[in-house]
Write a protein that holds these residues in place. Sequence first.
Motif, short mmCIF file in Angstrom:
data_model
loop_
_atom_site.label_atom_id
_atom_site.label_comp_id
_atom_site.label_asym_id
_atom_site.label_seq_id
_atom_site.Cartn_x
_atom_site.Cartn_y
_atom_site.Cartn_z
N THR A 1 0.84 -1.21 0.00
CA THR A 1 0.00 0.00 0.00
C THR A 1 0.87 1.24 0.00
O THR A 1 0.62 2.19 -0.76
CB THR A 1 -0.95 -0.01 1.22
N SER A 2 1.91 1.25 0.81
CA SER A 2 2.84 2.39 0.86
C SER A 2 3.53 2.58 -0.49
O SER A 2 3.67 3.70 -0.98
CB SER A 2 3.89 2.17 1.95
N ILE B 1 -2.79 0.62 -4.64
CA ILE B 1 -3.26 1.15 -3.36
C ILE B 1 -4.56 0.48 -2.91
O ILE B 1 -4.64 -0.04 -1.79
CB ILE B 1 -3.45 2.67 -3.42
N LEU C 1 1.13 4.15 -2.81
CA LEU C 1 0.96 5.57 -2.48
C LEU C 1 2.14 6.40 -2.99
O LEU C 1 1.97 7.47 -3.56
CB LEU C 1 0.80 5.76 -0.97
N LEU C 2 3.34 5.89 -2.77
CA LEU C 2 4.54 6.61 -3.21
C LEU C 2 4.60 6.74 -4.74
O LEU C 2 5.08 7.74 -5.27
CB LEU C 2 5.80 5.93 -2.69
N LYS C 3 4.10 5.73 -5.43
CA LYS C 3 4.10 5.76 -6.89
C LYS C 3 2.84 6.41 -7.45
O LYS C 3 2.76 6.67 -8.65
CB LYS C 3 4.24 4.34 -7.45
N GLY C 4 1.85 6.63 -6.58
CA GLY C 4 0.59 7.21 -7.04
C GLY C 4 -0.21 6.27 -7.92
O GLY C 4 -0.93 6.70 -8.81
N GLU C 5 -0.12 4.97 -7.65
CA GLU C 5 -0.80 3.96 -8.46
C GLU C 5 -1.98 3.36 -7.70
O GLU C 5 -1.82 2.51 -6.83
CB GLU C 5 0.18 2.88 -8.90
N TRP C 6 -3.18 3.82 -8.05
CA TRP C 6 -4.39 3.38 -7.37
C TRP C 6 -4.63 1.89 -7.53
O TRP C 6 -5.24 1.25 -6.67
CB TRP C 6 -5.59 4.19 -7.85
#
Length: 100
Positions: A53-54, A65, A57-62
Amino acid sequence: MTFDWITVAGTIGAVASVASFTPQAWKIIHSRSTEGLSLGMFALTCLAFAAWTSFGLLKGEWALIIPNAICLCFALFILAMIALPERKTKEVAETLDPVA
């Protein structure tokens, strides 16, 4: 629009991952027992889903996530039910499914 096998594979993987926790969570609720489940395994599973999940989030990939966050919630529920004293596990299960 072209057919995207990568999206299909990712969607199947995400749905299967999320769905895989449902039977175990339901069994705990219905049976009021976590006997035979490994606290260490679910702690490690929670760590893995938190890391994925982190990463998402760091990659901005829903696509990373959302399913991993849902799996983390299920795994945390199961971990908590294993870690609780048996009496509390039964109380939580009774609250969630009073007719079992």
